[in-house]
Design a protein around this motif. Sequence first.
Motif, PDB file in Angstrom:
ATOM      1  N   GLY A 171      34.339 -22.672  78.157  1.00 58.46           N
ATOM      2  CA  GLY A 171      34.185 -22.396  79.704  1.00 58.46           C
ATOM      3  C   GLY A 171      34.738 -21.161  79.928  1.00 58.46           C
ATOM      4  N   SER A 172      35.713 -20.487  79.202  1.00 60.53           N
ATOM      5  CA  SER A 172      36.279 -19.316  79.477  1.00 60.53           C
ATOM      6  C   SER A 172      35.228 -18.029  79.334  1.00 60.53           C
ATOM      7  N   THR A 173      34.192 -18.399  78.541  1.00 60.44           N
ATOM      8  CA  THR A 173      33.105 -17.349  78.339  1.00 60.44           C
ATOM      9  C   THR A 173      32.434 -17.239  79.664  1.00 60.44           C
ATOM     10  N   GLN A 174      32.193 -18.395  80.143  1.00 56.33           N
ATOM     11  CA  GLN A 174      31.224 -18.534  81.425  1.00 56.33           C
ATOM     12  C   GLN A 174      29.785 -17.915  81.012  1.00 56.33           C
ATOM     13  N   ALA A 175      29.324 -17.990  79.703  1.00 57.83           N
ATOM     14  CA  ALA A 175      28.282 -17.459  78.950  1.00 57.83           C
ATOM     15  C   ALA A 175      27.297 -17.906  79.712  1.00 57.83           C
ATOM     16  N   ARG A 176      26.895 -19.219  80.297  1.00 58.81           N
ATOM     17  CA  ARG A 176      25.500 -19.641  80.928  1.00 58.81           C
ATOM     18  C   ARG A 176      25.392 -18.912  82.252  1.00 58.81           C
ATOM     19  N   THR A 177      26.496 -18.953  82.723  1.00 57.96           N
ATOM     20  CA  THR A 177      26.592 -18.411  84.347  1.00 57.96           C
ATOM     21  C   THR A 177      26.169 -16.938  84.128  1.00 57.96           C
ATOM     22  N   ARG A 178      26.827 -16.161  83.254  1.00 57.82           N
ATOM     23  CA  ARG A 178      26.788 -14.831  83.148  1.00 57.82           C
ATOM     24  C   ARG A 178      25.425 -14.388  82.485  1.00 57.82           C
ATOM     25  N   LEU A 201      29.078 -10.449  74.511  1.00 55.81           N
ATOM     26  CA  LEU A 201      29.940 -11.056  75.188  1.00 55.81           C
ATOM     27  C   LEU A 201      31.103 -11.719  74.036  1.00 55.81           C
ATOM     28  N   ILE A 202      30.359 -12.109  73.123  1.00 53.71           N
ATOM     29  CA  ILE A 202      31.140 -12.970  71.961  1.00 53.71           C
ATOM     30  C   ILE A 202      31.720 -11.932  70.851  1.00 53.71           C
ATOM     31  N   THR A 203      31.089 -10.895  70.591  1.00 52.26           N
ATOM     32  CA  THR A 203      31.321 -10.245  69.450  1.00 52.26           C
ATOM     33  C   THR A 203      32.310  -9.086  70.112  1.00 52.26           C
ATOM     34  N   GLY A 204      32.324  -8.788  71.364  1.00 48.38           N
ATOM     35  CA  GLY A 204      33.414  -7.861  71.897  1.00 48.38           C
ATOM     36  C   GLY A 204      32.546  -6.753  71.972  1.00 48.38           C
ATOM     37  N   ARG A 262      15.455 -13.595  75.028  1.00 55.96           N
ATOM     38  CA  ARG A 262      15.922 -12.619  74.052  1.00 55.96           C
ATOM     39  C   ARG A 262      17.156 -12.170  74.818  1.00 55.96           C
ATOM     40  N   GLU A 263      16.939 -11.603  76.178  1.00 55.18           N
ATOM     41  CA  GLU A 263      17.892 -11.001  76.750  1.00 55.18           C
ATOM     42  C   GLU A 263      19.325 -11.735  77.071  1.00 55.18           C
ATOM     43  N   GLY A 264      19.165 -13.043  77.149  1.00 57.85           N
ATOM     44  CA  GLY A 264      20.379 -13.944  77.426  1.00 57.85           C
ATOM     45  C   GLY A 264      21.028 -13.899  76.126  1.00 57.85           C
ATOM     46  N   VAL A 265      20.322 -14.285  75.053  1.00 57.85           N
ATOM     47  CA  VAL A 265      21.171 -14.317  73.682  1.00 57.85           C
ATOM     48  C   VAL A 265      21.655 -13.101  73.343  1.00 57.85           C
ATOM     49  N   ASP A 266      20.957 -12.034  73.693  1.00 54.35           N
ATOM     50  CA  ASP A 266      21.651 -10.810  73.223  1.00 54.35           C
ATOM     51  C   ASP A 266      23.011 -10.457  74.177  1.00 54.35           C
ATOM     52  N   ALA A 267      22.942 -10.842  75.377  1.00 54.86           N
ATOM     53  CA  ALA A 267      23.992 -10.800  76.218  1.00 54.86           C
ATOM     54  C   ALA A 267      25.429 -11.695  75.671  1.00 54.86           C
ATOM     55  N   VAL A 268      24.935 -12.964  75.191  1.00 58.69           N
ATOM     56  CA  VAL A 268      26.039 -13.755  74.684  1.00 58.69           C
ATOM     57  C   VAL A 268      26.464 -13.119  73.452  1.00 58.69           C
ATOM     58  N   ARG A 273      37.020  -9.407  66.028  1.00 60.57           N
ATOM     59  CA  ARG A 273      36.628  -8.428  67.020  1.00 60.57           C
ATOM     60  C   ARG A 273      36.585  -9.187  68.426  1.00 60.57           C
ATOM     61  N   SER A 274      36.087 -10.540  68.185  1.00 65.42           N
ATOM     62  CA  SER A 274      35.920 -11.473  69.297  1.00 65.42           C
ATOM     63  C   SER A 274      36.963 -11.571  70.268  1.00 65.42           C
ATOM     64  N   PRO A 275      36.972 -11.384  71.577  1.00 61.63           N
ATOM     65  CA  PRO A 275      37.896 -11.737  72.637  1.00 61.63           C
ATOM     66  C   PRO A 275      37.946 -13.081  72.891  1.00 61.63           C
ATOM     67  N   TYR A 276      36.993 -14.023  72.395  1.00 61.95           N
ATOM     68  CA  TYR A 276      36.976 -15.268  72.629  1.00 61.95           C
ATOM     69  C   TYR A 276      37.446 -16.236  71.255  1.00 61.95           C
TER      70      TYR A 276
END
Length: 161
Positions: A105-112, A157-160, A148-154, A96-99
Motif C-alpha cells: 500500500g505504501s507504494t501506491q503503485a496502481r494509483t501512480r 518505483l520499486i528499484t529506486g 508497457r509504460e505502467g510496468v516500467d514506472a513500477v 537499492r529499493s526504497p520499499y
Amino acid sequence: MEPTAHVSKTALPGVGTRYDLNTEAGAHLSVVVHQDGRRILAFHDPEDDDSCKVAAPLAPHEATALGELLTPDPIGHLHQHVEIDLVTEHIAVTTRSPYAGRTLGSTQARTRTGASIVAVLRRTAAFPSPAPDFRFALGDTLVVVGTREGVDAVAELITGG
C-alpha cells in the motif's frame, strides 16, 4: 429467444453418422462424421437430397477450428475495439529499493502507474493478490501486469531508479 435449428441424425453403418441441417435460407448442409474421426462438410441440392453440390473433407483439427468459428461468442459484442497490449514482468526488490520492508500500500503503485502488482514470489512461496498491508522483503520478486509504460514506472518505483 433465438430459434433453434433442427438437425437430423442418420446412422451410416460401417461409415459413421450423418447430420443434416436445412437453413432458414434454404440451403441443405450435412456433416458426415466418420468412425475414424474424419468429417466431411457437404452442401446438397435442396430438391434432391442425394445430389451433393460440393463437399469439403475436414481433418480433426480443421473441424475443431471451423466449430470454433461457427460458435457464437455470447459476450463478443462487449469487447472493445481498442486493443490494449498488457505486459507481465518480474521485478526484484533489491537493497537499492526504497520499499524493502515496507507495505504494498505504501507504494501506491496502481494509483501512480496504472499497473498492478498481482503476486509476490518469495524463495519457496508465492503470494497471489497481495493485500495493501503485505510487507515486501529483500529478495522478493514482484509480478507486475500493466501497459508497457505502467510496468516500467513500477520497475523504476520499486528499484529506486
